[in-house]
Design an enzyme around this catalytic site. Structure first.
Site, mmCIF file in Angstrom:
data_model
loop_
_atom_site.group_PDB
_atom_site.id
_atom_site.type_symbol
_atom_site.label_atom_id
_atom_site.label_comp_id
_atom_site.label_asym_id
_atom_site.label_seq_id
_atom_site.Cartn_x
_atom_site.Cartn_y
_atom_site.Cartn_z
ATOM 1 N N THR A 243 9.337 -22.554 16.297
ATOM 2 C CA THR A 243 9.940 -23.541 15.411
ATOM 3 C C THR A 243 9.012 -23.828 14.242
ATOM 4 O O THR A 243 8.222 -24.768 14.266
ATOM 5 C CB THR A 243 10.180 -24.866 16.164
ATOM 6 O OG1 THR A 243 8.936 -25.257 16.751
ATOM 7 C CG2 THR A 243 11.226 -24.723 17.228
ATOM 8 N N SER B 83 4.807 7.232 2.326
ATOM 9 C CA SER B 83 3.673 8.156 2.469
ATOM 10 C C SER B 83 2.556 7.552 3.300
ATOM 11 O O SER B 83 1.890 8.246 4.071
ATOM 12 C CB SER B 83 3.144 8.586 1.091
ATOM 13 O OG SER B 83 2.728 7.467 0.330
ATOM 14 N N ASP C 138 2.869 -22.144 15.313
ATOM 15 C CA ASP C 138 4.021 -22.439 16.147
ATOM 16 C C ASP C 138 5.135 -21.496 15.736
ATOM 17 O O ASP C 138 5.824 -21.712 14.758
ATOM 18 C CB ASP C 138 4.445 -23.891 15.949
ATOM 19 C CG ASP C 138 5.644 -24.236 16.821
ATOM 20 O OD1 ASP C 138 5.979 -25.413 16.909
ATOM 21 O OD2 ASP C 138 6.243 -23.318 17.415
ATOM 22 N N GLY D 289 4.731 5.882 -5.184
ATOM 23 C CA GLY D 289 5.944 5.061 -5.098
ATOM 24 C C GLY D 289 6.268 4.708 -3.656
ATOM 25 O O GLY D 289 5.569 5.117 -2.722
ATOM 26 N N ASP E 154 2.963 -26.659 4.465
ATOM 27 C CA ASP E 154 2.478 -27.067 3.152
ATOM 28 C C ASP E 154 1.288 -26.184 2.761
ATOM 29 O O ASP E 154 0.887 -25.306 3.503
ATOM 30 C CB ASP E 154 2.106 -28.541 3.127
ATOM 31 C CG ASP E 154 1.075 -28.870 4.186
ATOM 32 O OD1 ASP E 154 0.415 -27.937 4.697
ATOM 33 O OD2 ASP E 154 0.926 -30.043 4.501
ATOM 34 N N HIS F 17 0.819 -1.214 0.000
ATOM 35 C CA HIS F 17 0.000 0.000 0.000
ATOM 36 C C HIS F 17 0.853 1.264 0.000
ATOM 37 O O HIS F 17 0.394 2.319 -0.433
ATOM 38 C CB HIS F 17 -0.968 -0.005 1.183
ATOM 39 C CG HIS F 17 -2.153 -0.889 0.947
ATOM 40 N ND1 HIS F 17 -3.339 -0.757 1.628
ATOM 41 C CD2 HIS F 17 -2.337 -1.922 0.098
ATOM 42 C CE1 HIS F 17 -4.203 -1.672 1.201
ATOM 43 N NE2 HIS F 17 -3.611 -2.398 0.288
ATOM 44 N N ASP F 18 2.072 1.171 0.482
ATOM 45 C CA ASP F 18 2.977 2.311 0.369
ATOM 46 C C ASP F 18 3.424 2.481 -1.084
ATOM 47 O O ASP F 18 3.336 3.560 -1.661
ATOM 48 C CB ASP F 18 4.199 2.119 1.272
ATOM 49 C CG ASP F 18 5.166 3.292 1.178
ATOM 50 O OD1 ASP F 18 4.695 4.432 0.986
ATOM 51 O OD2 ASP F 18 6.390 3.076 1.286
#
Ligand code: HEM
Ligand SMILES: *[C@@H]1O[C@H](CO)[C@@H](O)[C@H](O)[C@H]1NC(C)=O
Ligand SMILES: *[C@@H]1O[C@H](CO)[C@@H](O)[C@H](O)[C@H]1NC(C)=O
Length: 317
Positions: free
Chosen positions: A232, A94, A229, A90, A237, A84-85
């Site tokens: 770790t 902002s 988790d 650019g 998947d 979104h910035d």
């Protein structure tokens, strides 16, 4: 069932990441992959802070690591802030500016951001830590770029070397922010909004999140990610990815980038390609994230390095 993957919202197996890392990086640095044109005119560099703030990446990473213990959704939120910035004026930070009327009207209140863009206090924490370590050096725009890469990586996605050297803008752009890609945009409008910032269909498919309906519905329950988790990370998947980042919703993607009348000739083949070849997808994910981070940066003497990401340094009045 086709199970498309998106760069910004997916979680991947670590072993694949490690295996792919070196060549994905090479492709990214070369600025081209699979015949896609290199990013034009980027003045950014992955070594930008090597001398002036060598620990910048580690500092950003540490703050995010600490914060996501209590806010597992944070990495996703930070990735979205970079998006979104970059789409507005650019990648110039902002989005981070608060209201300071009449000069600054914050982009945080436009429909795409209001009660939806989040993670701003963590950006403040990152900025404080960086100002402590290397005052006046690291821009808020670069914080968002670093935070996005680290967040993709923490979610089990690919690594890449973030290009740095963006400076912070001193204005917001409400009109443009009101025109951020929307949930309700048909495919041709999304394509146009991406093309306006030099992003193509491949980037749209690699980055877009519209096909994650649950996740793209404002007000998804905060607790939806609770069971991650964090300490770790497992070998994630697609099932895991679907459950966690999409609020346990069934992916909507089969319909979305595939069903629009214009999709067959544009995005649908790309969705199929990525769904069937994770290697292909990973490299495009990295290239597209780098391309997005290259949207019209302020460099050199343009803009400033904000001391506080929420305010311009010198209001000039
Ligand atoms: C293609 C046009 C896109 C549309 C219409 C769109 C729309 C949305 C919407 C409506 C949300 C839900 C916000 C909420 O729950 O309050 C969302 C979340 C999200 N989007 Fe997108 N998005 C788009 C592209 C992207 C891109 C390019 C990225 C990253 C590069 C991205 C990353 C994300 C992430 C990570 C979230 C979750 C944020 C969080 O949980 O805080 N999206 N998107
Ligand atoms: C994005 O999702 C919304 C709601 O499901 C839908 O109306 C819109 O057409 C979708 N955009 C694309 C490009 O498929
Ligand atoms: C998957 O994509 C990679 C990179 O584009 C390519 O080298 C490889 O041949 C593809 N694999 C298959 C099975 O198509």
């Amino acid at each position: 069932m086709v199970r498309p993957m998106t760069c910004c919202t997916s979680i991947y197996g670590r072993f694949v990441v490690v295996f792919l890392f070196s060549w994905v990086r090479l492709l990214a640095l070369a600025g081209a992959a699979h015949g896609r044109p290199p990013v034009a005119g980027s003045a950014l560099s992955s070594t930008f802070y090597d001398a002036s703030c060598p620990r910048a990446h580690d500092i950003v990473r540490r703050v995010i690591q600490n914060a996501r213990v209590t806010d597992p959704r944070l990495p996703a939120s930070l990735i979205r802030l970079h998006f979104h910035d970059c789409f507005i004026n650019g990648c110039d930070g902002s989005l981070l500016l608060d209201d300071d009327l009449p000069t600054i009207q914050s982009e945080k209140h436009v429909p795409a951001n209001d009660n939806s863009a989040r993670g701003f206090p963590v950006v403040d924490d990152i900025k404080s830590a960086l100002e402590y370590a290397c005052p006046g050096i690291v821009s808020c725009a670069d914080i968002l770029a670093l935070a996005a890469e680290i967040s993709v990586e923490l979610a089990g996605g690919p690594h890449w070397r973030v290009l740095l050297g963006r400076r912070d803008g001193t204005t917001t752009n409400i009109e443009s922010a009101n025109n951020l890609p929307s949930f309700f945009d048909p495919l041709n409008v999304l394509q146009e909004k991406f093309r306006n910032v030099n992003l193509e269909d491949t980037d749209l498919v690699a980055l877009q999140c519209n096909f994650t309906r649950q996740n793209c519905t404002p007000g998804q329950p905060e607790g939806a990610l609770e069971n991650l988790d964090l300490a770790t990370p497992k070998l994630f998947d697609n099932e895991y990815y679907g459950n966690i980042l999409h609020g346990r919703a069934q992916l909507d993607s089969d319909q979305v980038m595939l069903s629009d009348p214009a999709a067959a000739a544009s995005t649908a083949p790309i969705v199929h390609r990525f769904a069937s070849n994770q290697t292909d997808f990973f490299s495009n994910c990295v290239v597209s994230m780098i391309k997005m981070g290259n949207i019209s940066p302020l460099t050199g003497k343009n803009g400033e390095i904000r001391k506080n990401c929420r305010r311009v340094n010198n209001k000039g009045y």
